[in-house]
Scaffold this motif. Structure first.
Motif, short mmCIF file in Angstrom:
data_model
loop_
_atom_site.label_atom_id
_atom_site.label_comp_id
_atom_site.label_asym_id
_atom_site.label_seq_id
_atom_site.Cartn_x
_atom_site.Cartn_y
_atom_site.Cartn_z
N THR A 1 0.27 10.33 5.16
CA THR A 1 -0.70 9.65 6.03
C THR A 1 -1.64 10.66 6.69
O THR A 1 -2.17 10.39 7.76
CB THR A 1 0.02 8.81 7.09
OG1 THR A 1 0.88 9.67 7.85
CG2 THR A 1 0.84 7.69 6.45
N THR B 1 3.91 -0.97 3.82
CA THR B 1 3.42 0.36 3.50
C THR B 1 4.60 1.20 3.01
O THR B 1 5.71 1.09 3.53
CB THR B 1 2.77 1.05 4.72
OG1 THR B 1 3.75 1.27 5.73
CG2 THR B 1 1.63 0.21 5.27
N THR C 1 5.33 5.17 2.10
CA THR C 1 4.81 6.53 2.13
C THR C 1 5.91 7.50 1.70
O THR C 1 7.08 7.29 1.96
CB THR C 1 4.29 6.93 3.53
OG1 THR C 1 5.30 6.67 4.50
CG2 THR C 1 3.05 6.15 3.89
N LYS D 1 0.86 -1.18 0.00
CA LYS D 1 0.00 0.00 0.00
C LYS D 1 0.89 1.24 0.00
O LYS D 1 1.70 1.43 0.91
CB LYS D 1 -0.93 0.02 1.21
CG LYS D 1 -2.02 -1.03 1.15
CD LYS D 1 -2.90 -0.77 -0.05
CE LYS D 1 -3.96 -1.82 -0.23
NZ LYS D 1 -4.63 -1.68 -1.51
N SER D 2 0.75 2.04 -1.03
CA SER D 2 1.57 3.24 -1.18
C SER D 2 0.70 4.48 -1.04
O SER D 2 -0.41 4.54 -1.59
CB SER D 2 2.24 3.26 -2.56
OG SER D 2 2.99 2.10 -2.77
N ARG D 3 1.21 5.46 -0.33
CA ARG D 3 0.52 6.73 -0.15
C ARG D 3 1.56 7.85 -0.15
O ARG D 3 2.69 7.68 0.29
CB ARG D 3 -0.25 6.78 1.18
CG ARG D 3 -1.34 5.73 1.34
CD ARG D 3 -2.52 6.01 0.41
NE ARG D 3 -3.61 5.08 0.64
CZ ARG D 3 -3.77 3.93 0.01
NH1 ARG D 3 -2.88 3.53 -0.86
NH2 ARG D 3 -4.81 3.17 0.25
N ARG E 1 -3.90 5.79 7.46
CA ARG E 1 -2.70 4.96 7.31
C ARG E 1 -2.91 4.03 6.12
O ARG E 1 -4.01 3.54 5.90
CB ARG E 1 -2.45 4.16 8.57
CG ARG E 1 -2.19 5.02 9.80
CD ARG E 1 -2.08 4.21 11.05
NE ARG E 1 -3.29 3.38 11.18
CZ ARG E 1 -3.44 2.39 12.03
NH1 ARG E 1 -2.46 2.07 12.84
NH2 ARG E 1 -4.55 1.70 12.09
N PRO E 2 -1.86 3.76 5.35
CA PRO E 2 -2.03 2.90 4.17
C PRO E 2 -2.59 1.53 4.49
O PRO E 2 -3.43 1.00 3.75
CB PRO E 2 -0.60 2.80 3.61
CG PRO E 2 0.14 3.94 4.18
CD PRO E 2 -0.50 4.27 5.48
N GLU E 3 -2.16 0.95 5.59
CA GLU E 3 -2.61 -0.41 5.93
C GLU E 3 -4.11 -0.48 6.24
O GLU E 3 -4.71 -1.56 6.19
CB GLU E 3 -1.79 -0.99 7.08
CG GLU E 3 -1.90 -0.25 8.39
CD GLU E 3 -0.87 0.85 8.59
OE1 GLU E 3 -0.58 1.15 9.77
OE2 GLU E 3 -0.37 1.41 7.61
#
Length: 121
Positions: free
Chosen positions: A59, A99, A101, A54-56, A63-65
């Protein structure tokens, strides 16, 4: 390609590089079973590790998760079952989340081992 897709691809590349640097062997990336997909399938010599990436960019909102919900987990587990059957594997399976970020070249990576377990059907 949309900006979020570019970030997702860069994030998956960073996650795969992270795994290799930490002694994992990558078996497949973006493995598909119909419409279901496994981001990264790796192993550490003892276990099959299925990694959801999961990429963002940040946050700020979540949160990506948190994007790995019950529906997503069921899809991952179903695809993993197809993967195990296709390759006739007999080894323990672990489900991880990585994750990613930030931006390319400045990613923060968090590896959550045993992030979830296969639900009982």
């Amino acid at each position: 390609m949309a900006q979020h897709n570019i970030l997702g691809k860069e994030g998956e590349n960073a996650a795969a590089d992270y795994l290799v640097r930490n002694g994992y062997s990558i078996r497949h990336r973006n493995w598909r079973a119909g419409r279901k997909e496994l981001d990264i399938v790796a192993d550490n010599g003892e276990e099959l590790i299925v990694v959801e990436v999961k990429s963002r960019k940040d946050t700020e909102y979540a949160r990506p998760e948190d994007a790995v919900n019950a529906t997503k987990i069921r899809r991952i587990v179903s695809a993993t079952d197809k993967y195990i059957n296709q390759y006739q594997l007999d080894m323990p399976v672990r489900f991880d989340i990585i994750t990613v970020t930030g931006t390319k070249g400045h990613f923060a990576i968090e590896h959550i081992e045993n992030a979830f377990y296969s639900p009982i059907w």
